[in-house]
Design an enzyme around this catalytic site. Structure first.
Site, PDB file in Angstrom:
ATOM      1  N   SER A 111      53.353  52.494  39.279  1.00 16.64           N
ATOM      2  CA  SER A 111      54.145  52.086  40.443  1.00 16.64           C
ATOM      3  C   SER A 111      54.965  53.283  40.888  1.00 16.64           C
ATOM      4  O   SER A 111      55.680  53.891  40.080  1.00 16.64           O
ATOM      5  CB  SER A 111      55.079  50.922  40.093  1.00 16.64           C
ATOM      6  OG  SER A 111      54.338  49.782  39.704  1.00 16.64           O
ATOM      7  N   SER A 121      52.702  56.974  37.745  1.00 17.42           N
ATOM      8  CA  SER A 121      52.166  57.236  39.076  1.00 17.42           C
ATOM      9  C   SER A 121      52.224  58.722  39.412  1.00 17.42           C
ATOM     10  O   SER A 121      53.165  59.425  39.050  1.00 17.42           O
ATOM     11  CB  SER A 121      52.975  56.453  40.117  1.00 17.42           C
ATOM     12  OG  SER A 121      52.632  56.842  41.435  1.00 17.42           O
ATOM     13  N   THR A 168      42.820  56.401  41.215  1.00 15.53           N
ATOM     14  CA  THR A 168      42.887  55.379  42.259  1.00 15.53           C
ATOM     15  C   THR A 168      41.848  55.685  43.326  1.00 15.53           C
ATOM     16  O   THR A 168      41.872  56.760  43.933  1.00 15.53           O
ATOM     17  CB  THR A 168      44.292  55.307  42.865  1.00 15.53           C
ATOM     18  OG1 THR A 168      45.198  54.826  41.864  1.00 15.53           O
ATOM     19  CG2 THR A 168      44.331  54.365  44.056  1.00 15.53           C
ATOM     20  N   SER A 196      41.212  46.010  40.639  1.00 14.34           N
ATOM     21  CA  SER A 196      42.500  46.089  41.342  1.00 14.34           C
ATOM     22  C   SER A 196      42.274  46.081  42.841  1.00 14.34           C
ATOM     23  O   SER A 196      41.301  46.652  43.327  1.00 14.34           O
ATOM     24  CB  SER A 196      43.216  47.386  40.938  1.00 14.34           C
ATOM     25  OG  SER A 196      44.385  47.585  41.711  1.00 14.34           O
ATOM     26  N   HIS A 231      45.049  47.036  44.575  1.00 15.67           N
ATOM     27  CA  HIS A 231      46.242  47.841  44.867  1.00 15.67           C
ATOM     28  C   HIS A 231      47.432  46.937  45.176  1.00 15.67           C
ATOM     29  O   HIS A 231      48.228  47.213  46.080  1.00 15.67           O
ATOM     30  CB  HIS A 231      45.974  48.787  46.044  1.00 15.67           C
ATOM     31  CG  HIS A 231      46.750  50.062  45.991  1.00 15.67           C
ATOM     32  ND1 HIS A 231      46.171  51.266  45.671  1.00 15.67           N
ATOM     33  CD2 HIS A 231      48.066  50.339  46.212  1.00 15.67           C
ATOM     34  CE1 HIS A 231      47.088  52.219  45.710  1.00 15.67           C
ATOM     35  NE2 HIS A 231      48.249  51.674  46.036  1.00 15.67           N
ATOM     36  N   ARG A 280      51.921  37.193  36.285  1.00 13.05           N
ATOM     37  CA  ARG A 280      53.336  36.859  36.165  1.00 13.05           C
ATOM     38  C   ARG A 280      53.639  35.985  34.953  1.00 13.05           C
ATOM     39  O   ARG A 280      54.808  35.707  34.669  1.00 13.05           O
ATOM     40  CB  ARG A 280      53.827  36.111  37.425  1.00 13.05           C
ATOM     41  CG  ARG A 280      53.709  36.876  38.721  1.00 13.05           C
ATOM     42  CD  ARG A 280      54.641  38.066  38.786  1.00 13.05           C
ATOM     43  NE  ARG A 280      54.577  38.721  40.088  1.00 13.05           N
ATOM     44  CZ  ARG A 280      53.686  39.652  40.438  1.00 13.05           C
ATOM     45  NH1 ARG A 280      52.777  40.054  39.556  1.00 13.05           N
ATOM     46  NH2 ARG A 280      53.705  40.187  41.639  1.00 13.05           N
TER      47      ARG A 280
END
Length: 367
Positions: free
Chosen positions: A79, A107, A156, A253, A255, A290
């Site tokens: 992040s 990151s 990425t 992912s 993103h 979560r």
């Protein structure tokens, strides 16, 4: 501060604490934000098939990722710009991950350098990479990550240009003037100009290489011996190519729903990727996690582990390193509870038979 009982509660508290521009940057998705909602809602459509009368007095959550032993299959996703959330930024996150015995991914666009993160002490850390137009910059950055002791590259691949994040456009998002992208500071690429649009979008357009293609995985392998994870795969077709070009692993992912809107939730893409991988390389999930129940569902559908992003940022904003530690502990505790109530004493006992998905229900309705 009121007692926090689950990961999601940190977001409301972070919204109250952070400047609007910063909160919106962390929280928002692309365009209509359909995928942002779907990343969460898709988990709610997967149900459990728990087994009973199994001795669950001891639960083992330990696992191995790319040869590294970690305490649980819950890791920290890359992040950007974490010092916008808290003055300790990535340093606090690195300490929290090490304390929890798990992996942190740093990151490229961190507000702490790879050397600064390495200085906080031992820990297993990966490095997320954007490929810049100037490949000499990429060489330097990868070499610095290696020398700082980072253990893998998470490339990425879904960001040749930045997705349309309308909150950032409205806020004319830019990095606060007291912060820089530390890994690029010495190259005079550490700041963003304020624009009439999103400053980050303009920065990406100017610096990130749109020509990035599968052959560049081979190129990266010529400049580093670190294993390369391909982050941003959501289809079987790209899974085949990732294997063909020698990826060490795949991170399913989208993103954080910040690039192309109306792609499926990552949990909805996971099984397709796992089936195509056929165990030839590990597959991880990033997006929407979560709860410990979410982690269990991802493992049941074939993931080797999950990465969490926004929960780290929001807990960091609220309570620094202690907040990130608490998020990791809550998810660990919830996963342990889910395993016990599902009749699983180790990760290898979590199987596809423990969950029911939409596709299962459709298949059964046709019988």
């Amino acid at each position: 501060m009121e007692l926090i009982t689950n990961v999601t509660e940190y977001e409301k508290l972070a919204k109250e604490k952070l400047p609007k521009m910063v909160y919106d940057y962390y929280a928002s998705g692309a365009e209509d934000q359909w995928t942002l909602k779907e990343n969460r809602e898709a988990f709610s459509r997967i149900l459990f098939r728990p087994r009973i009368l199994i001795d669950v007095s001891h639960i083992d959550m330990a696992t191995n990722v790319l040869g590294f032993n970690i305490s649980m299959p819950i890791m920290i996703a890359p992040s950007a710009m974490q010092k916008m959330a808290h003055p300790d930024g990535e340093l606090a996150t690195a300490r929290a991950a090490a304390s929890a015995g798990t992996i942190m991914t740093l990151s490229s666009w961190s507000t702490s350098s790879v050397e600064e993160v390495n200085s906080v002490g031992p820990g297993i850390r990966f490095f997320q990479l954007y490929v810049y137009k100037d490949r000499n910059i990429v060489r330097q950055l990868v070499k610095r990550a290696e020398m700082a002791g980072l253990k893998a590259i998470a490339l990425t691949v879904d960001t040749p240009i930045l997705g349309r994040r309308e909150a950032d456009i409205k806020n004319r998002f830019t990095l606060p003037p007291h912060l820089t992208l530390k890994n690029f500071e010495a190259l005079d690429l550490g700041t963003m100009d304020k624009t009439n649009d999103s400053g980050l979008a303009s920065y990406v357009a100017g610096q990130v290489d749109r020509t990035l293609s599968w052959k560049d995985i081979k190129w990266l392998q010529t400049i580093t011996s670190l294993p390369i994870l391909v982050k941003g795969v959501v289809t079987a077709e790209d899974t085949r190519l990732a294997i063909e070009y020698g990826a060490a692993g795949i991170i399913v992912s989208n993103h954080g729903a910040r690039q192309l809107d109306y792609v499926p939730a990552t949990i909805s893409c996971l099984e397709e990727v796992v089936r195509e991988a056929k165990g030839r390389l590990p597959v991880f999930l990033d997006g929407g996690v979560r709860r410990g129940t979410d982690v269990f569902k991802a493992l049941a559908l074939g993931a080797s582990g999950v990465f969490i992003g926004r929960p780290v940022l929001f807990s960091l904003a609220v309570d620094g390193e202690a907040g990130v530690r608490k998020v990791l502990q809550m998810l660990r505790d919830e996963l342990e509870l889910t395993m016990a109530l599902s009749g699983c004493t180790s990760l290898r006992e979590i199987t596809r038979a423990h969950v029911i998905t939409d596709s299962d229900r459709i298949a059964r309705s046709r019988l």
